[in-house]
Design an enzyme around this catalytic site. Structure first.
Site, PDB file in Angstrom:
ATOM      1  N   LYS A  58       0.899  -1.252   0.080  1.00 38.89           N
ATOM      2  CA  LYS A  58       0.084  -0.226  -0.151  1.00 38.89           C
ATOM      3  C   LYS A  58       0.879   1.166   0.099  1.00 38.89           C
ATOM      4  N   GLY A 122       9.970 -20.554  16.881  1.00 41.43           N
ATOM      5  CA  GLY A 122       9.150 -21.353  17.736  1.00 41.43           C
ATOM      6  C   GLY A 122       8.853 -22.793  17.313  1.00 41.43           C
ATOM      7  N   GLY A 191      -0.044 -14.707 -13.144  1.00 41.09           N
ATOM      8  CA  GLY A 191      -1.021 -14.850 -12.121  1.00 41.09           C
ATOM      9  C   GLY A 191      -1.831 -13.448 -11.984  1.00 41.09           C
ATOM     10  N   ALA A 192      -2.976 -13.175 -12.444  1.00 41.99           N
ATOM     11  CA  ALA A 192      -3.728 -12.280 -12.553  1.00 41.99           C
ATOM     12  C   ALA A 192      -4.649 -12.269 -11.240  1.00 41.99           C
ATOM     13  N   VAL A 194      -4.571 -11.072  -6.765  1.00 39.78           N
ATOM     14  CA  VAL A 194      -4.374  -9.593  -6.267  1.00 39.78           C
ATOM     15  C   VAL A 194      -3.216  -9.186  -6.147  1.00 39.78           C
ATOM     16  N   ILE A 195      -2.173 -10.005  -5.745  1.00 39.51           N
ATOM     17  CA  ILE A 195      -0.806  -9.542  -5.716  1.00 39.51           C
ATOM     18  C   ILE A 195      -0.205  -9.273  -7.394  1.00 39.51           C
ATOM     19  N   GLU A 214      -2.533 -15.070 -17.325  1.00 40.60           N
ATOM     20  CA  GLU A 214      -3.311 -15.788 -16.187  1.00 40.60           C
ATOM     21  C   GLU A 214      -3.750 -17.161 -16.939  1.00 40.60           C
ATOM     22  N   ARG A 283      -0.771 -18.502  -2.598  1.00 39.62           N
ATOM     23  CA  ARG A 283       0.100 -18.774  -1.524  1.00 39.62           C
ATOM     24  C   ARG A 283      -0.130 -20.008  -0.761  1.00 39.62           C
ATOM     25  N   HIS A 455     -23.921  14.825   1.657  1.00 43.19           N
ATOM     26  CA  HIS A 455     -23.776  15.385   0.152  1.00 43.19           C
ATOM     27  C   HIS A 455     -22.888  16.420   0.142  1.00 43.19           C
TER      28      HIS A 455
HETATM   29  P1  FAD Z   1       1.720 -13.926   8.439  1.00 47.25           P
HETATM   30  O1  FAD Z   1       1.489 -12.636   8.244  1.00 47.25           O
HETATM   31  O2  FAD Z   1       2.337 -14.703   7.317  1.00 47.25           O
HETATM   32  O3  FAD Z   1       2.673 -14.059   9.776  1.00 47.25           O
HETATM   33  C1  FAD Z   1       3.286 -15.401  10.154  1.00 47.25           C
HETATM   34  C2  FAD Z   1       4.631 -14.895  10.888  1.00 47.25           C
HETATM   35  O4  FAD Z   1       4.913 -16.201  11.666  1.00 47.25           O
HETATM   36  C3  FAD Z   1       5.641 -14.701  10.233  1.00 47.25           C
HETATM   37  O5  FAD Z   1       6.291 -13.350  10.674  1.00 47.25           O
HETATM   38  C4  FAD Z   1       6.690 -15.946  10.232  1.00 47.25           C
HETATM   39  O6  FAD Z   1       7.970 -15.501  10.023  1.00 47.25           O
HETATM   40  C5  FAD Z   1       6.344 -16.460  11.478  1.00 47.25           C
HETATM   41  N1  FAD Z   1       6.653 -17.648  11.740  1.00 47.25           N
HETATM   42  C6  FAD Z   1       6.412 -18.777  10.993  1.00 47.25           C
HETATM   43  N2  FAD Z   1       6.577 -20.054  11.435  1.00 47.25           N
HETATM   44  C7  FAD Z   1       7.366 -19.548  12.706  1.00 47.25           C
HETATM   45  C8  FAD Z   1       7.998 -20.394  13.602  1.00 47.25           C
HETATM   46  N3  FAD Z   1       7.818 -21.615  13.401  1.00 47.25           N
HETATM   47  N4  FAD Z   1       8.423 -19.700  14.765  1.00 47.25           N
HETATM   48  C9  FAD Z   1       8.134 -18.242  15.091  1.00 47.25           C
HETATM   49  N5  FAD Z   1       7.740 -17.491  13.911  1.00 47.25           N
HETATM   50  C10 FAD Z   1       7.225 -18.158  13.085  1.00 47.25           C
HETATM   51  N6  FAD Z   1      -4.212  -9.219   3.170  1.00 47.25           N
HETATM   52  C11 FAD Z   1      -5.198  -8.097   3.416  1.00 47.25           C
HETATM   53  O7  FAD Z   1      -6.118  -8.235   4.127  1.00 47.25           O
HETATM   54  N7  FAD Z   1      -5.057  -7.014   2.680  1.00 47.25           N
HETATM   55  C12 FAD Z   1      -4.016  -6.641   2.057  1.00 47.25           C
HETATM   56  O8  FAD Z   1      -3.958  -5.560   1.384  1.00 47.25           O
HETATM   57  C13 FAD Z   1      -3.102  -7.607   1.561  1.00 47.25           C
HETATM   58  N8  FAD Z   1      -2.209  -7.124   0.882  1.00 47.25           N
HETATM   59  C14 FAD Z   1      -1.024  -8.290   0.857  1.00 47.25           C
HETATM   60  C15 FAD Z   1      -0.221  -8.019  -0.213  1.00 47.25           C
HETATM   61  C16 FAD Z   1       0.723  -8.860  -0.624  1.00 47.25           C
HETATM   62  C17 FAD Z   1       2.000  -8.619  -1.514  1.00 47.25           C
HETATM   63  C18 FAD Z   1       0.976 -10.228   0.394  1.00 47.25           C
HETATM   64  C19 FAD Z   1       1.939 -11.298  -0.179  1.00 47.25           C
HETATM   65  C20 FAD Z   1      -0.081 -10.578   1.018  1.00 47.25           C
HETATM   66  C21 FAD Z   1      -1.117  -9.509   1.316  1.00 47.25           C
HETATM   67  N9  FAD Z   1      -2.429  -9.672   2.117  1.00 47.25           N
HETATM   68  C22 FAD Z   1      -3.192  -8.662   2.458  1.00 47.25           C
HETATM   69  C23 FAD Z   1      -2.481 -11.127   2.787  1.00 47.25           C
HETATM   70  C24 FAD Z   1      -1.853 -11.059   4.274  1.00 47.25           C
HETATM   71  O9  FAD Z   1      -0.714 -10.567   4.286  1.00 47.25           O
HETATM   72  C25 FAD Z   1      -1.887 -12.279   5.115  1.00 47.25           C
HETATM   73  O10 FAD Z   1      -3.583 -12.707   4.893  1.00 47.25           O
HETATM   74  C26 FAD Z   1      -1.860 -12.210   6.443  1.00 47.25           C
HETATM   75  O11 FAD Z   1      -0.388 -11.581   6.687  1.00 47.25           O
HETATM   76  C27 FAD Z   1      -1.760 -13.605   7.218  1.00 47.25           C
HETATM   77  O12 FAD Z   1      -1.527 -13.317   8.640  1.00 47.25           O
HETATM   78  P2  FAD Z   1      -0.912 -14.490   9.410  1.00 47.25           P
HETATM   79  O13 FAD Z   1      -0.819 -13.793  10.765  1.00 47.25           O
HETATM   80  O14 FAD Z   1      -1.920 -15.504   9.267  1.00 47.25           O
HETATM   81  O15 FAD Z   1       0.361 -14.954   8.769  1.00 47.25           O
HETATM   82  P1  NAI Z   2      -4.390 -15.153  -5.981  1.00 47.85           P
HETATM   83  O1  NAI Z   2      -5.026 -16.473  -5.601  1.00 47.85           O
HETATM   84  O2  NAI Z   2      -5.181 -13.884  -5.620  1.00 47.85           O
HETATM   85  O3  NAI Z   2      -4.231 -14.948  -7.428  1.00 47.85           O
HETATM   86  C1  NAI Z   2      -3.442 -15.949  -8.175  1.00 47.85           C
HETATM   87  C2  NAI Z   2      -3.723 -16.146  -9.599  1.00 47.85           C
HETATM   88  O4  NAI Z   2      -2.796 -16.963 -10.289  1.00 47.85           O
HETATM   89  C3  NAI Z   2      -5.118 -16.798  -9.814  1.00 47.85           C
HETATM   90  O5  NAI Z   2      -5.898 -15.723 -10.847  1.00 47.85           O
HETATM   91  C4  NAI Z   2      -4.764 -17.977 -10.603  1.00 47.85           C
HETATM   92  O6  NAI Z   2      -5.908 -18.511 -11.517  1.00 47.85           O
HETATM   93  C5  NAI Z   2      -3.532 -17.796 -11.270  1.00 47.85           C
HETATM   94  N1  NAI Z   2      -2.561 -18.825 -11.659  1.00 47.85           N
HETATM   95  C6  NAI Z   2      -2.479 -19.756 -10.829  1.00 47.85           C
HETATM   96  N2  NAI Z   2      -1.452 -20.691 -11.442  1.00 47.85           N
HETATM   97  C7  NAI Z   2      -1.130 -20.150 -12.418  1.00 47.85           C
HETATM   98  C8  NAI Z   2      -0.277 -20.616 -13.456  1.00 47.85           C
HETATM   99  N3  NAI Z   2       0.384 -21.743 -13.516  1.00 47.85           N
HETATM  100  N4  NAI Z   2      -0.122 -19.858 -14.739  1.00 47.85           N
HETATM  101  C9  NAI Z   2      -0.985 -18.662 -14.617  1.00 47.85           C
HETATM  102  N5  NAI Z   2      -1.705 -18.288 -13.777  1.00 47.85           N
HETATM  103  C10 NAI Z   2      -1.897 -18.935 -12.730  1.00 47.85           C
HETATM  104  O7  NAI Z   2      -3.213 -15.060  -5.427  1.00 47.85           O
HETATM  105  P2  NAI Z   2      -2.018 -14.133  -5.336  1.00 47.85           P
HETATM  106  O8  NAI Z   2      -2.245 -12.731  -6.008  1.00 47.85           O
HETATM  107  O9  NAI Z   2      -0.486 -14.779  -5.109  1.00 47.85           O
HETATM  108  O10 NAI Z   2      -1.966 -13.476  -3.803  1.00 47.85           O
HETATM  109  C11 NAI Z   2      -2.035 -14.677  -2.705  1.00 47.85           C
HETATM  110  C12 NAI Z   2      -2.939 -14.110  -1.644  1.00 47.85           C
HETATM  111  O11 NAI Z   2      -2.481 -13.106  -0.892  1.00 47.85           O
HETATM  112  C13 NAI Z   2      -4.527 -13.691  -2.218  1.00 47.85           C
HETATM  113  O12 NAI Z   2      -5.153 -14.891  -2.322  1.00 47.85           O
HETATM  114  C14 NAI Z   2      -5.090 -12.745  -0.992  1.00 47.85           C
HETATM  115  O13 NAI Z   2      -5.871 -13.613  -0.106  1.00 47.85           O
HETATM  116  C15 NAI Z   2      -3.787 -12.203  -0.640  1.00 47.85           C
HETATM  117  N6  NAI Z   2      -3.632 -10.874  -0.966  1.00 47.85           N
HETATM  118  C16 NAI Z   2      -4.480  -9.996  -0.677  1.00 47.85           C
HETATM  119  C17 NAI Z   2      -4.577  -8.710  -0.973  1.00 47.85           C
HETATM  120  C18 NAI Z   2      -5.766  -7.817  -0.566  1.00 47.85           C
HETATM  121  O14 NAI Z   2      -6.450  -8.345   0.179  1.00 47.85           O
HETATM  122  N7  NAI Z   2      -5.551  -6.517  -1.352  1.00 47.85           N
HETATM  123  C19 NAI Z   2      -3.294  -8.198  -1.748  1.00 47.85           C
HETATM  124  C20 NAI Z   2      -2.435  -9.333  -2.087  1.00 47.85           C
HETATM  125  C21 NAI Z   2      -2.478 -10.354  -1.564  1.00 47.85           C
END
Ligand code: FAD
Ligand code: NAI
Length: 476
Positions: A58, A122, A191-192, A194-195, A214, A283, A455
């Protein structure tokens, strides 16, 4: 001598750190373990979300949006910008600062709530639900802990494309895509989702030629069809080359570029070279290092920790929340589960409503929704009414110069209860909150139609979409 805790949380992402804070608020002695480290080795709690997810993405979306507005939108307002340029190094440094502020904020919250923080990995070392679970911490904060309750919140990691190595130089996952040192001329995204769309947008706004590949035949298949269609139209207009129905056949790393070969939807062989390639194909749950096998923690075939609808694992007093368990991989879903588990440990009735979890895609225009899509309602055979209102007819949107998109509301044909709200448009991420509240309170579309909205505001588009369900918009 092991330190005893009522609750030990493994992982300090949004699921873990929030569970720890809520458990401490409820009077428990709580420890939270996390292994994420900054470049200087200091702890970086906050997980994927804070370090390489929600927060840095963001930050870059904001920087690139400012740049794009200054370059394209300001002129309309009579503001001429000469010699516009972007210093990527400074933009990335700002992002790092925002991340560090969030890391420090979590450490402060732990102190404030008397959560003991251990920096390291952990691991389950033994024990049971009666005497307590032994958890060892390996790393800078090495310790031996005994916990009455354990919350596993170890999150997720990027899914790999078979045969393609992520080097975070030329082939990037989310971490690499958030740290590209200079704007790539040609950026490919596999992959089209969210990321791909969010991080692709960042670099496209800064000047990259963006190609998105995609696998599925439909663009944004999980999104309401009308919104997905509008999004595809708008993104294509912005310059994204979107290819759907793609099967990647080869990814070859050259000295200066990476070449991707694929078969298109009609089976024809295609090929393109990029300066960088982002792989964002979903993921997978992360449990490596947890040593769950030592105590028999059950995983499903895809590697998720198996939980019931209360987030209980197969082991007594061991819970799991967030990305490491079933359900959407969203930070706010992880947080809700963290709070609910802490409250259940305290004997309360923690609750997460999966029907009202909002989704947001932070492209511009933003996309946000809650509840069912129209295609889901059709598949369920539900009888519903739909109403839409475009931002072109909203005064605030016109004043802002942000008239792309619409609000669409779906309501039960008999009871008028709201079943889903879908928005593509300016600040959809903020607007969706009203729909979530309405759905949580079991509102009818008429309730929103009768509520006074300020408004001029974008939120009037929600009121008008509600009026549209009853075919009585006032401004269209
Ligand atoms: P995580 O955030 O993955 O945290 C897990 C933590 O545990 C990490 O720090 C890891 O290192 C630690 N860990 C793992 N194993 C161990 C262990 N054995 N001992 C100690 N520590 C450990 N979601 C949204 O809602 N809005 C968004 O805008 C959004 N944008 C995103 C953008 C990107 C590029 C990505 C990749 C993800 C995005 N997400 C977004 C998804 C969001 O980041 C995840 O859903 C969220 O972080 C999950 O939280 P969590 O606590 O389950 O795990
Ligand atoms: P995603 O599940 O959103 O999108 C992955 C895309 O890749 C899908 O459209 C899928 O059909 C495609 N795909 C899968 N295999 C493929 C292949 N072999 N070749 C071409 N396309 C393929 O997963 P993404 O974008 O990696 O994000 C992971 C997760 O992180 C999301 O599901 C979301 O939960 C979280 N996230 C949330 C955000 C938000 O809330 N704004 C922002 C970024 C991530």
């Amino acid at each position: 001598m092991a330190e005893r805790y009522d609750v030990v949380v493994i992982g300090a992402g949004p699921g873990g750190y929030i569970a720890a804070i809520r458990a401490a608020q409820l009077g428990f002695r709580v420890a939270c373990i996390d292994d994420w480290a900054r470049a200087d080795g200091k702890p970086a709690p906050g997980g994927t979300c804070t370090n390489v997810g929600c927060i840095p993405s963001k930050a870059l979306l904001q920087s690139s949006e400012n740049y794009e507005h200054a370059g394209h939108a300001f002129a309309d307002h009579g503001i001429d910008v000469k010699g516009l340029s972007i210093d990527v190094r400074r933009m990335l440094a700002r992002k790092e600062k925002v991340v560090a502020q969030n890391n420090d904020g979590i450490l402060y919250l732990f102190k404030k709530n008397k959560v003991a923080f251990f920096h390291g990995l952990g691991k389950f070392a033994g024990g049971d639900g009666e005497a307590g679970w032994q958890i060892d911490v390996e790393g800078p904060g090495a310790a031996n802990l005994v916990a009455r309750h354990v919350v596993v919140a170890t999150g997720s990691k990027p899914r790999a494309l078979p045969g393609v190595e992520i080097d975070n130089q030329r082939v990037l996952d989310n971490e690499g895509a958030l740290a590209i040192a200079e704007v790539p001329r040609r950026l490919g995204v596999v992959g089209a989702g969210v990321i791909g769309l969010e991080l692709g947008s960042v670099w496209r706004r800064l000047g990259s030629e963006l190609t998105v590949l995609e696998a599925l035949p439909a663009f944004l298949g999980a999104v309401d069809d009308a919104v997905a269609k509008e999004a595809q139209k708008v993104f294509t207009r912005q310059g994204l080359a979107i290819h759907t129905g793609v099967t990647i056949s080869d990814v070859k790393l050259g000295r200066k570029d990476v070449t991707v070969a694929w078969n298109d939807a009609s089976g024809n062989a295609q090929r393109a070279s990029f300066d960088r390639l982002v792989v964002s194909i979903g993921r997978v749950p992360h449990t490596a290092g947890l040593n769950g096998e030592k105590v028999g923690l059950e995983l499903d075939p895809r590697g998720f920790v198996v939980v019931d609808d209360q987030c209980r694992t197969n082991l007594p007093n061991v819970w799991a929340v967030g990305d490491v368990v079933r359900g959407p991989m969203l930070a706010h879903k992880a947080e809700e589960e963290g709070v609910a588990v802490a409250e259940r440990i305290a004997g309360q009735h923690g609750h997460v409503d999966f029907n009202t979890i909002p989704w947001v895609i932070y492209t511009w225009p933003e996309i946000a929704w809650v509840g069912k899509t129209e295609q889901q309602l059709k598949a369920d055979g539900a009888s519903y009414r739909a109403g839409s209102f475009p931002f072109t007819a909203n005064g605030r949107a016109r004043a802002m110069g942000e008239t792309t998109g619409f609000v669409k509301m779906l309501a039960d044909a008999k009871t008028d209860r709201i079943l889903g709200v879908h928005i593509i448009g300016p600040y959809a991420s903020e607007l969706i909150a009203e729909a979530v509240v309405a759905m949580e309170f079991g509102a009818a579309s008429e309730d929103l139609a009768r509520i006074c909205h300020a408004h001029p505001s974008l939120s009037e588009a929600i009121k008008e979409a509600a009026l549209a369900v009853d075919r009585r918009t006032l401004n269209l």
